[in-house]
Design a protein around this motif. Structure first.
Motif, short mmCIF file in Angstrom:
data_model
loop_
_atom_site.label_atom_id
_atom_site.label_comp_id
_atom_site.label_asym_id
_atom_site.label_seq_id
_atom_site.Cartn_x
_atom_site.Cartn_y
_atom_site.Cartn_z
N MET A 169 16.30 17.58 12.74
CA MET A 169 17.11 16.70 11.53
C MET A 169 18.04 17.00 10.88
N LEU A 170 18.48 16.22 9.86
CA LEU A 170 19.91 16.71 9.66
C LEU A 170 19.58 16.16 8.06
N LEU A 171 20.51 16.43 7.23
CA LEU A 171 20.34 16.34 5.33
C LEU A 171 21.12 15.16 5.61
N ALA A 172 20.80 14.02 4.66
CA ALA A 172 22.47 12.66 5.04
C ALA A 172 22.47 12.49 3.30
N GLU A 173 23.16 11.54 3.27
CA GLU A 173 23.54 10.74 1.68
C GLU A 173 24.00 9.85 2.03
N PRO B 216 0.59 -1.06 -0.33
CA PRO B 216 0.07 -0.09 -0.45
C PRO B 216 0.86 1.47 -0.19
N HIS B 217 2.02 0.79 0.45
CA HIS B 217 2.52 2.18 0.01
C HIS B 217 4.33 2.67 -1.10
N LEU B 218 4.86 3.64 -0.65
CA LEU B 218 5.94 3.97 -2.02
C LEU B 218 6.93 2.45 -1.75
N VAL B 219 6.59 2.04 -2.87
CA VAL B 219 7.89 0.66 -2.53
C VAL B 219 9.15 0.91 -3.90
N GLY B 220 9.38 2.04 -4.24
CA GLY B 220 9.98 2.77 -5.05
C GLY B 220 9.89 3.09 -6.38
N PRO B 221 10.50 3.82 -7.42
CA PRO B 221 12.33 2.74 -7.61
C PRO B 221 12.83 3.26 -6.92
N TRP B 222 13.96 2.78 -7.19
CA TRP B 222 15.41 2.72 -6.06
C TRP B 222 15.87 2.40 -7.07
N ASP B 223 16.84 3.60 -6.68
CA ASP B 223 17.99 3.43 -7.45
C ASP B 223 19.88 4.04 -6.42
N CYS B 224 21.12 3.73 -7.39
CA CYS B 224 22.17 4.37 -7.03
C CYS B 224 22.87 5.82 -8.04
N THR B 225 23.97 6.39 -7.39
CA THR B 225 24.58 7.05 -8.59
C THR B 225 25.41 6.85 -9.35
N PRO B 226 25.49 6.82 -10.64
CA PRO B 226 26.70 6.03 -11.22
C PRO B 226 28.17 5.64 -10.59
N LEU C 118 22.88 5.73 -2.95
CA LEU C 118 20.58 5.61 -2.81
C LEU C 118 20.53 7.03 -3.61
N THR C 119 19.29 6.37 -4.45
CA THR C 119 18.16 7.08 -4.59
C THR C 119 16.96 6.54 -4.42
N PHE C 120 15.87 7.70 -4.80
CA PHE C 120 14.30 7.17 -4.39
C PHE C 120 13.70 7.92 -5.03
N GLU C 121 13.26 7.76 -6.11
CA GLU C 121 12.64 8.24 -7.89
C GLU C 121 14.26 9.58 -7.83
N GLY C 122 15.33 8.64 -8.33
CA GLY C 122 15.84 9.55 -9.00
C GLY C 122 16.83 10.31 -8.16
N TRP C 123 17.06 10.76 -6.82
CA TRP C 123 16.87 11.84 -6.89
C TRP C 123 17.60 11.29 -5.29
N GLU C 124 18.51 12.65 -4.43
CA GLU C 124 18.97 11.99 -3.30
C GLU C 124 17.86 13.13 -1.76
N GLY C 125 17.05 12.42 -1.59
CA GLY C 125 16.48 13.25 -0.82
C GLY C 125 16.70 12.75 0.63
N PHE C 126 17.33 11.86 1.33
CA PHE C 126 17.02 11.84 2.80
C PHE C 126 17.41 12.61 3.51
N VAL C 127 17.06 12.27 4.75
CA VAL C 127 17.17 13.24 5.89
C VAL C 127 17.00 12.52 7.40
N ILE C 128 17.61 11.88 8.50
CA ILE C 128 17.64 11.80 9.64
C ILE C 128 16.64 12.58 10.94
N VAL C 129 16.24 12.06 11.23
CA VAL C 129 15.16 12.71 12.23
C VAL C 129 15.17 12.21 13.92
N GLN C 130 15.95 13.05 14.34
CA GLN C 130 16.02 12.50 16.22
C GLN C 130 14.29 12.30 16.39
#
Length: 287
Positions: free
Chosen positions: A122-126, A63-73, A78-90
């Motif tokens: 919140m911190l932007l993460a790679e 029922p949720h968002l399972v991708g598409p997952w990929d990675c930079t060449p 790691l990328t999700f839906e073609g770009w990097e937007g990961f954030v870590i939250v305390q």
């Protein structure tokens, strides 16, 4: 309770084609093990409401968002839906527990119901993919696995070569009479070498010549004896003693003529037989 990520990309059967139609370079999902023993796999997905990265079985992930997952060449980040937007939250400041999110709307997770409006750190993460270190034990295990797979393939190939197509049983012939028994026979044709075939043909021709010559001589002897018998009978009834001597002399002449005829007939038959034999041979012989 922690288990390190250990996964890979995997096509998603229920929605992978839709990602390709939407123009994404790779339409794949991502799975990871959740335990070492047994090594169960779960789908990695984004919660459609909070955008938190989670994992679960298909029923939980679908029922949720399972991708598409990929990675930079190059750097393999790691990328999700073609770009990097990961954030870590305390999420728990007291115990210093952090959770991974993805800023899908690129607004700092400030949408309705998102953690960006709750005043949490919140911190932007790679997120980078890092391969596990290869040890000798890992290499040996992989080699053993490949050896076993190769042995299984060779065994299956050998079994396939040994399989023989069953031969249908020969049909029984109908009995010719009430007292005869029906039987089946299998004829095996053996191809002889050319030299042996030629020798066999020569032997057959010689045998046929001898049989024909013998039959010709027998017929000549029978004719000769019948002539003598008829001449002797006629002499006893109709001729005198002088006539008998004349007839005997005549019979001797007839015998000689019959003998000459026999020789001529035999010679002509032998010559004809030799001509037949010469046609079947490759060399010419002069008699």
């Amino acid at each position: 309770m922690a288990h390190p990520f250990s996964g890979y990309y995997l096509p998603v059967p229920w929605t992978g084609d839709a990602w390709k139609k939407a123009g994404f370079r790779n339409g794949e999902g991502m799975v990871t093990t959740i335990s070492d023993d047994p090594p169960f796999l779960n789908w990695v997905y984004l919660d459609k409401d909070t955008y938190e990265v989670k994992y679960g079985i298909r029923v939980e992930a679908e029922p949720h968002l399972v991708g598409p997952w990929d990675c930079t060449p190059i750097d393999r980040r790691l990328t999700f839906e073609g770009w990097e937007g990961f954030v870590i939250v305390q999420e728990d400041e007291e115990n210093d527990l952090w959770a991974l999110y993805f800023d899908r709307d690129d607004d700092g997770l400030r949408g309705e119901g998102k953690v960006g409006t709750q005043g949490k750190r919140m911190l932007l993460a790679e997120v980078s993919r890092k391969e596990m270190r290869r040890t000798k034990l890992t290499s040996d295990e992989e080699r053993i696995t490949r050896i076993r797979e190769q042995a299984d393939k060779e065994k299956k190939r050998a079994q396939a070569e040994l399989e023989v197509t069953p031969i249908a049983p020969a049909q029984e012939e109908a009995p010719q009479s009430s007292g005869s028994h029906s039987a089946t026979s299998a004829a095996i044709e053996i191809q002889k070498p050319e030299a042996e075939t030629k020798d066999a043909d020569d032997d057959t021709l010689s045998t046929s010549i001898e049989q024909g010559l013998s039959k010709s001589l027998d017929s000549l002897h029978i004719g000769y004896n019948s002539r003598i018998l008829s001449t002797d009978t006629k002499t006893e009834k109709d001729e005198t003693r002088a006539g008998t001597e004349l007839t005997s002399h005549h019979n001797n002449n007839s015998s000689e003529s019959v003998y000459q005829e026999s020789l001529q007939s035999s010679s002509s038959f032998h010559t004809a037989s030799y001509e037949m034999s010469s046609e079947s041979q490759t060399t010419t012989t002069t008699w």
